[in-house]
Design an enzyme around this catalytic site. Structure first.
Site, mmCIF file in Angstrom:
data_model
loop_
_atom_site.group_PDB
_atom_site.id
_atom_site.type_symbol
_atom_site.label_atom_id
_atom_site.label_comp_id
_atom_site.label_asym_id
_atom_site.label_seq_id
_atom_site.Cartn_x
_atom_site.Cartn_y
_atom_site.Cartn_z
ATOM 1 N N SER A 71 0.834 -1.202 0.000
ATOM 2 C CA SER A 71 0.000 0.000 0.000
ATOM 3 C C SER A 71 0.865 1.247 0.000
ATOM 4 O O SER A 71 1.910 1.291 0.644
ATOM 5 C CB SER A 71 -0.926 0.020 1.217
ATOM 6 N N LYS A 75 -4.212 -6.972 3.465
ATOM 7 C CA LYS A 75 -4.254 -5.879 2.490
ATOM 8 C C LYS A 75 -5.678 -5.654 1.989
ATOM 9 O O LYS A 75 -6.113 -4.513 1.779
ATOM 10 C CB LYS A 75 -3.323 -6.196 1.307
ATOM 11 N N HIS A 94 -7.424 -3.787 4.682
ATOM 12 C CA HIS A 94 -6.898 -2.420 4.627
ATOM 13 C C HIS A 94 -7.683 -1.604 3.602
ATOM 14 O O HIS A 94 -8.121 -0.478 3.867
ATOM 15 C CB HIS A 94 -5.408 -2.454 4.256
ATOM 16 N N ASN A 95 -7.873 -2.166 2.420
ATOM 17 C CA ASN A 95 -8.602 -1.460 1.367
ATOM 18 C C ASN A 95 -10.065 -1.275 1.736
ATOM 19 O O ASN A 95 -10.673 -0.257 1.393
ATOM 20 C CB ASN A 95 -8.468 -2.211 0.043
ATOM 21 N N GLU A 111 -10.218 1.552 3.979
ATOM 22 C CA GLU A 111 -9.988 2.725 3.128
ATOM 23 C C GLU A 111 -11.295 3.161 2.455
ATOM 24 O O GLU A 111 -11.600 4.363 2.406
ATOM 25 C CB GLU A 111 -8.941 2.387 2.080
#
Length: 467
Positions: free
Chosen positions: A128, A183, A186-187, A190
């Protein structure tokens, strides 16, 4: 002849910048691209004693020291499987393939298990930070077996961003597909945070009719307080950008139709399959979906005219509420994401260190923010739901009233606030000792004999409700 330390396949923007980052840290790297002209152009521009181009896969493989460490920076999906198939006949036991793309963690698990049967190692590594992060220091989330991590640890630690204590933003996440799973979440977080911010922008421009410069000033000010983060930092710049094609602010010329690459959707699908609540992230995905119904929205907006209502709060007072509301909403989004990671870690025996995940997100990544240091230190003391940690609960008790007020304002003025309102609902539900689920169970038992549990005795029960 001295062999190179690591190799990289795929010289798109991310791959090119990551290769340069590695070379800048004085590691010798071989690069290869399917299109030879791309490799040639890249080497002509950036090549040096640490950055070497190769024309064939055979030359590429031969140039690497053992065990070979090969980064793939190519499109997720079938392309990854195709390149792996081409590499396998050229590799030796214990060589390491590292997928640094946005692959689905299910695919990573499959590739990890398939290659393990042939004594080859596969690392799925979340990256990222965008193109700038790839060049200057990303947040890295590697998953795979521990020996593979030990072989790449030195290089990956050197190229990673730094946390608030100047430690590298990389840690071993866990076995198999754990890295790409983290990940993915994480997105998802986001998505939630960006939607919350977009709702703040929408409230200010609709209720107070502020222009982009005024909005920019507010977002810049918000970035100096508890909301200090990369996304708030760039928001001030985005809102104040002038359009070179018209005499206007660029933000006013961008079509309100949001795109997505799939990681947010994957997060929500996994949450549904895992029975884990992530309403803020889900609403963020749905909001993007709704935005794409542009023609229908235009049509219905003329059918359902919203009345003009005068604001009762000054912009200054509203912004004070908004700051705390956004903080509560962001905490809610983080809590949902970390809860999902813990759920998957327990289910898959990944043993993911949630405090370390928060730490490596402190720098380099898109959601890097001051709040992550709070979460990192809180989870270090107590590995539990974020709302069950004293520092977080103290902050929530102060900020939730503001979130209630902002949601009320959105409803009052007809400005959609799906992520903010779902963040509030999540808080209210997860902190309630009694919910209305008993009513749902009674209805299910009535029409489908699905049974229910009782508060006063063990077991499952069914009632003939018509007698």
């Amino acid at each position: 002849m001295t062999k190179n330390n690591i190799g990289l396949i795929g010289l798109g923007t991310m791959g090119s910048n990551l290769a340069r980052n590695i070379a800048n840290k004085r590691y010798k790297i071989s690069v290869y691209n399917r299109t030879a002209k791309t490799t040639e152009s890249f080497i002509n521009k950036f090549g040096n004693e640490n950055l070497v181009g190769t024309k064939t896969l055979e030359e590429f493989i031969t140039s690497l020291e053992s065990p070979r460490k090969i980064i793939l920076m190519i499109q997720a999906g079938k392309a990854i499987d195709s390149v792996i198939a081409q590499l396998k006949p050229l590799l030796e036991k214990e060589d390491i393939i590292i997928d640094c793309g946005n692959s689905n963690f299910h695919d990573t698990e499959r590739r990890y298990n398939d290659l393990a049967k042939e004594k080859l190692n596969f690392v799925g590594c979340g990256v990222s930070g965008g193109e700038e992060g790839a060049l200057n220091g990303p947040s890295l989330m590697p998953g795979g077996n521990k020996p593979s991590w030990n072989n790449i640890k030195e290089i990956f630690s050197s190229i990673a961003a730094k946390d608030f204590n100047e430690n590298p933003c990389v840690t071993y996440i866990g076995n198999g597909g754990a890295g790409h799973y983290v990940k993915m979440v994480h997105n998802g977080i986001e998505y939630g945070i960006m939607q919350i911010m977009a709702e703040a922008y929408d409230l200010l421009r609709n209720i107070y009719k502020l222009n982009p410069e005024e909005l920019s000033n507010i977002f810049r000010k918000l970035n100096k307080g508890i909301l200090s983060s990369y996304l708030f930092e760039i928001s001030g710049k985005v809102l104040n950008k002038k359009d070179d094609k018209s005499n206007n602010y660029l933000i006013n010329k961008i079509l309100d139709r949001a795109q997505q690459k799939g990681t947010g959707k994957w997060t929500v699908i996994n949450a549904l399959e895992s029975l884990a609540p992530t309403p803020t992230i889900a609403e963020a995905v749905f909001a993007r979906n709704i935005s794409n119904n542009k023609n229908l929205r235009e049509k219905l907006s003329k059918l359902y005219i919203k009345k003009n209502v005068q604001p009762t709060l000054s912009v200054k007072d509203f912004t004070k509420y908004l700051e705390n509301a956004l903080y509560a909403g962001m905490l809610s989004s983080y809590a949902q994401g970390f809860g999902l990671i813990k759920n998957a870690s327990d289910k898959n025996n990944w043993d993911i260190n949630l405090s370390e995940v928060a730490r490596i997100w402190e720098g380099g990544c898109i959601i890097r923010a001051q709040i992550l240091n709070v979460i990192h230190l809180a989870l270090k003391e107590k590995n539990t739901h974020l709302f069950d940690i004293s520092k977080i609960s103290d902050d929530l008790k102060k900020s939730i009233p503001a979130l209630r007020e902002i949601v009320i304002q959105g409803v009052k003025f007809g400005v959609p606030v799906p992520a903010l309102s779902s963040s509030l609902s999540y808080f209210d539900e997860i902190t309630s000792s009694h919910l209305a689920a008993n009513f749902i169970q009674a209805l299910r038992d009535y029409f489908g004999a699905h049974t229910y549990e009782r508060t006063d005795m063990e077991g499952s029960f069914h009632t003939n409700w018509d007698i």
